[in-house]
Write a protein that holds these residues in place. Structure first.
Motif, mmCIF file in Angstrom:
data_model
loop_
_atom_site.group_PDB
_atom_site.id
_atom_site.type_symbol
_atom_site.label_atom_id
_atom_site.label_comp_id
_atom_site.label_asym_id
_atom_site.label_seq_id
_atom_site.Cartn_x
_atom_site.Cartn_y
_atom_site.Cartn_z
ATOM 1 N N GLY B 24 0.838 -1.191 0.000
ATOM 2 C CA GLY B 24 0.000 0.000 0.000
ATOM 3 C C GLY B 24 0.871 1.239 0.000
ATOM 4 N N PHE B 25 1.913 1.174 0.734
ATOM 5 C CA PHE B 25 2.794 2.319 0.872
ATOM 6 C C PHE B 25 3.501 2.623 -0.447
ATOM 7 C CE2 PHE B 25 6.563 4.405 2.733
ATOM 8 C CZ PHE B 25 5.860 5.452 3.249
ATOM 9 N N LEU B 27 2.450 1.511 -3.463
ATOM 10 C CA LEU B 27 1.455 1.810 -4.478
ATOM 11 C C LEU B 27 1.060 3.255 -4.463
ATOM 12 C CD1 LEU B 27 -1.214 -0.989 -4.518
ATOM 13 C CD2 LEU B 27 0.152 -0.150 -6.417
ATOM 14 N N GLN B 28 0.821 3.755 -3.243
ATOM 15 C CA GLN B 28 0.291 5.090 -3.254
ATOM 16 C C GLN B 28 1.109 6.018 -2.404
ATOM 17 O OE1 GLN B 28 -3.214 4.954 -0.216
ATOM 18 N NE2 GLN B 28 -1.806 6.605 -0.539
#
Lengths: 660, 183
Positions: B24-25, B27-28
């Protein structure tokens, strides 16, 4: 100069933490008492240098030293001095320095108040605390240094502290919260020390209990104050938002709540040993995870600090090492704790087990809701989603109701075995009594909402049970019997009463609040929930660093004036930020909340008024819960038994034998 | 050494969690607009105006001038924090702010605007989040900078405060206006 001194002190504190992580551990390994005993002085050194560093930063704020980047971003020469001080922890870097200061204070406290532990155990605990601190100091110095300068071109004036944070709530809320978060490192250190030594007896549970209760009580205070602050400062009357940062503080609280109960069972009955150790590791892990969520920018939030991917990567690695390492150690060692003690299916143990299940499931539910946007994005190749309060309210509330039922029933339970007859004998009468009270409540307020009925009934039933339990315990002695009860009992009692009051406050506020938005010109009157509100006009006032339009409102009921309210619309001059400052007429039974919206012209303003019954009970309950937590620490039992233990331990420790 | 497997369950659970966080980190990174959206025109849409469902807006209504597109909602506390800055921009700057009212309730949204003031030139009611998903919106608030041809030039996740406005938006807008005037 002062800044360089602070920076240097911080580096020395890092050096101290490295020594603290290594020297006592080597001592344990080589069975050298001299090395083991270095822990105390190293902990003291770490604390002193961190304190010096903190004071230096505070001095930079007071002296308006805008050559320091952090001061220039978060202060202003017009800021009142108490806000200059609280601005020290108003943003990411400084608040993490406070975090380190709190960590070193807990470490020092453990060093000072652990004379009763064996040298071996004490050295292990301090070494774990030292190791945990290293990561904090490295993070502070390398990714978030509050002492960075803006030389040679520094601003002549600072950009000011965020006006939202110029408030009493901010002065006290973060320190309390951090004391709670970081305090959970103490039971964590005890758990790791016991796992590594292989001595997982009831002693470590007894040892961990007062520390855990203290940290948990601080965390409770912090969360309660945070909710109160949001209520009066954000200017729209909400008191809990299920925001990522609130969740970050709530998850460790839920796990720590499970932990304090399971520790009780482990200490008293020797049950759930490996589970309790896992909870102790998890509680601290959740507070570290919270720090990651808040400070990495992976989730956006009200409270989110300045986003910086580098920091996120650092904390993520830190999590992997600390939590991953602990869980690996747990995986290897936990199987050896064996010794399961049996208990009946209906007993205090089984109540605690159910409590732990519900609390753990709740914490995981909150965690899933918090990180679900990330997971969703991953599986749907980049699509995004957001999870709001509806999810949390839907899954969380149904989990909390059975918990209150458990609380109510458990007051009559015994360790090992309780019969259904004993447990339920007096319940019909108590249920009837609570039903009657609840009905009267509903009739008086003429509210017939199902949620309101359910929650208030269960909460009142809990209160009835707790009161009955006190009466039962007093027996024939009357009030003399009050002194016979232990602080632990009173702590439990206060904690559970607090939860009941909070639940009543929450459900009443949610269901019965009234709210109106309207346009008012001077002289206009309006009515809400039986109160008359008169708008008398707006005046201009000046604050130290803002100018404001101040509305004048009169609240009355049946022609009797109750209070004058002065909500403000402030313009903070340094930052040009506009802030809504609500004014609230506070009482035990209800709040009247008035906030100014926008000027519409011709002296008319949009005005928002809430009447919130029992809203104070939410925080009153929280405070009682925290007081309950602190009360348990007073229990003499911990100190007395510790001394007895000490003799037993000292005689059979190899280290001591070799010294003698 | 015999290790009971069930005691390793928490470790595996944790490793799973870390994977999600790390992915998540990565990816975004909140600073970055997914590259496929940057410098591309606004996705096509046809959505009702907030509070007036009979009238609809499409992406073409936002063309013509450099403008801001702000994603907001009443359930978003950060939007309350951001609002004074939007009000100030609408008062003091010569730039249109368009709003996307995201996953929200019309009645609440209108009350919210009445309560805090309305800085928006027009508000698009994106109540099932369709446009927001097309834009890759992660949460509220988010602010997009559009040029005169409706091409997305910048995306800001989170609150646009005084500093973000001065440091990021002001120079970019000046640059866009210069290009616009030059062409």
């Amino acid at each position: 100069m002062i800044i360089e001194l602070g920076h240097f002190a911080l580096i020395l504190a890092l050096a101290m933490s490295c020594c603290l992580a290594v020297l006592p551990a080597i001592g344990v390994h080589m069975e050298k008492a001299v090395l083991m005993r270095t822990g105390g002085s190293l902990a003291a050194g770490m604390f002193v240098f961190t304190l010096i560093s903190f004071i230096c930063l505070a001095l930079a704020f007071i002296g308006d030293d805008f050559s320091v980047a952090y001061v220039a971003r978060n202060s202003n020469s017009l800021l009142p001095v108490y806000y200059k001080l609280s601005a020290v922890w108003g943003a990411h870097e400084g608040s993490f320095l406070l975090w380190c200061l709190v960590m070193s204070s807990w470490t020092l406290a453990v060093a000072l108040f652990s004379q009763q532990l064996t040298d071996d155990m004490r050295a292990r605990v301090l070494a774990v605390l030292g190791s945990v601190s290293i990561g904090f100091y490295l993070f502070l110095i390398f990714t978030s240094n509050p002492f960075d300068r803006t030389l040679p071109f520094f601003p002549s004036e600072g950009t000011d502290l965020n006006p939202l944070l110029q408030d009493f709530g901010l002065i006290v809320h973060p320190p309390l919260l951090y004391i709670g978060y970081v305090g959970l490192s103490v039971p964590f250190a005890f758990a790791i020390a016991s796992l590594s030594s292989g001595k997982l007896d009831a002693a470590w549970a007894r040892w961990s209990r007062p520390w855990t209760n203290a940290a948990w009580a601080f965390l409770t205070m912090g969360i309660t104050l945070g909710s109160w602050w949001a209520y009066y400062e954000l200017g729209w009357g909400g008191w809990w938002f299920w925001d990522a940062v609130e969740n970050a503080s709530f998850m460790p609280w839920l796990i720590a709540t499970a932990l304090i109960h399971s520790l009780a069972a482990t200490e008293k009955r020797g049950v759930f040993r490996s589970w309790t150790v896992l909870l102790a590791i998890s509680a601290f892990s959740f507070s570290l995870l919270g720090a990651f969520l808040v400070r990495s920018g992976v989730l956006t939030s009200v409270h989110a600090f300045a986003v910086d991917p580098e920091r996120g990567v650092f904390i993520l690695w830190y999590l992997v090492i600390v939590i991953g390492g602990s869980l690996l150690l747990y995986g290897i060692r936990a199987g050896k704790m064996g010794v399961s003690v049996g208990f009946g299916w209906l007993s205090r143990e089984s109540f605690i087990l159910a409590n732990n299940l519900i609390l753990t499931v709740s914490a995981i539910t909150v965690l899933l809701g918090t990180i679900y946007p990330l997971i969703y994005e991953w599986f749907s190749s980049g699509q995004k989603i957001s999870v709001g309060p509806p999810y949390f309210n839907m899954v969380f509330v149904p989990l909390m109701l059975p918990l209150i039922v458990l609380m109510a029933l458990s007051s009559g339970s015994r360790w090992r075995r309780t019969t259904t007859e004993v447990l339920l004998a007096k319940q019909p009468l108590r249920l009837l009594l609570s039903g009657v009270v609840c009905l009267i409540f509903c009739l008086l307020t003429s509210t017939w909402n199902l949620w309101f009925l359910a929650v208030s009934f269960i909460s009142i039933w809990l209160i009835v049970n707790l009161l009955a339990d006190v009466r039962f315990r007093l027996g024939k002695r009357g009030f003399a019997g009050l002194l016979k009860q232990t602080p632990s009992y009173y702590g439990m009692w206060l904690g559970h009463i607090g939860i009941a009051l909070s639940a009543l406050g929450i459900v009443t506020t949610v269901i019965m609040s009234e709210e109106i938005d309207l346009l008012m010109s001077p002289g206009d009157k309006t009515q809400i929930a039986g109160y008359d509100l008169t708008f008398e006009g707006v005046e201009r006032v000046m604050g130290p660093n803002y100018s404001a339009d101040r509305g004048i409102f009169e609240i009355s009921r049946q022609d009797r004036v109750i209070e004058m309210l002065y909500p403000e619309k402030r313009l903070y001059s340094p930052s040009q930020n506009v802030m809504t400052e609500a004014d609230i007429s506070v009482s035990f039974w209800r709040d009247v909340y008035v906030a100014l919206g926008e000027p519409i012209g011709n002296q008319a303003w949009s005005v928002r008024v809430h009447v919130k019954p029992l809203v104070r009970w939410i925080w009153l309950g929280g405070i009682l819960v925290a007081i309950g937590g602190f009360t348990t620490i007073l229990d003499k039992r911990y100190r007395r038994l510790k001394i007895a233990r000490q003799q037993q331990f000292r005689s059979d420790t190899p280290v001591q034998a070799s010294l003698a | 050494m015999i290790v009971a497997r069930r005691f390793l369950v928490p470790l595996f659970g944790f490793l799973g969690l870390v994977t999600v966080l790390a992915l998540g980190f990565r990816l975004q990174d909140p600073h970055l607009l997914p590259s496929q959206m940057l410098n591309r025109p606004l996705p096509a849409f046809n959505l009702p105006r907030l509070g007036n469902p009979s009238k609809t807006w499409s992406e073409k209504d936002l063309y013509g001038k450099v403008s801001l597109l702000n994603v907001w909602a009443t359930w978003c506390p950060s939007c309350v924090h951001e609002h004074p800055q939007l009000m100030r921009i609408s008062r003091e700057q010569d730039i249109s702010i368009f709003g996307i009212n995201y996953n929200d309730d019309t009645v609440k949204a209108l009350a919210w605007l009445q309560r805090y003031g309305d800085p928006f030139q027009l508000n698009i009611a994106d109540h099932d989040g369709q446009l927001a998903i097309d834009l890759g919106v992660y949460g509220a608030p988010e602010t997009f900078l559009l040029d005169a041809k409706g091409i997305i030039r910048y995306r800001h996740v989170g609150v646009v405060d005084e500093q973000v406005w001065a440091d990021i938006f002001t120079p970019m807008i000046a640059e866009l206006n210069r290009q616009d005037g030059g062409s």
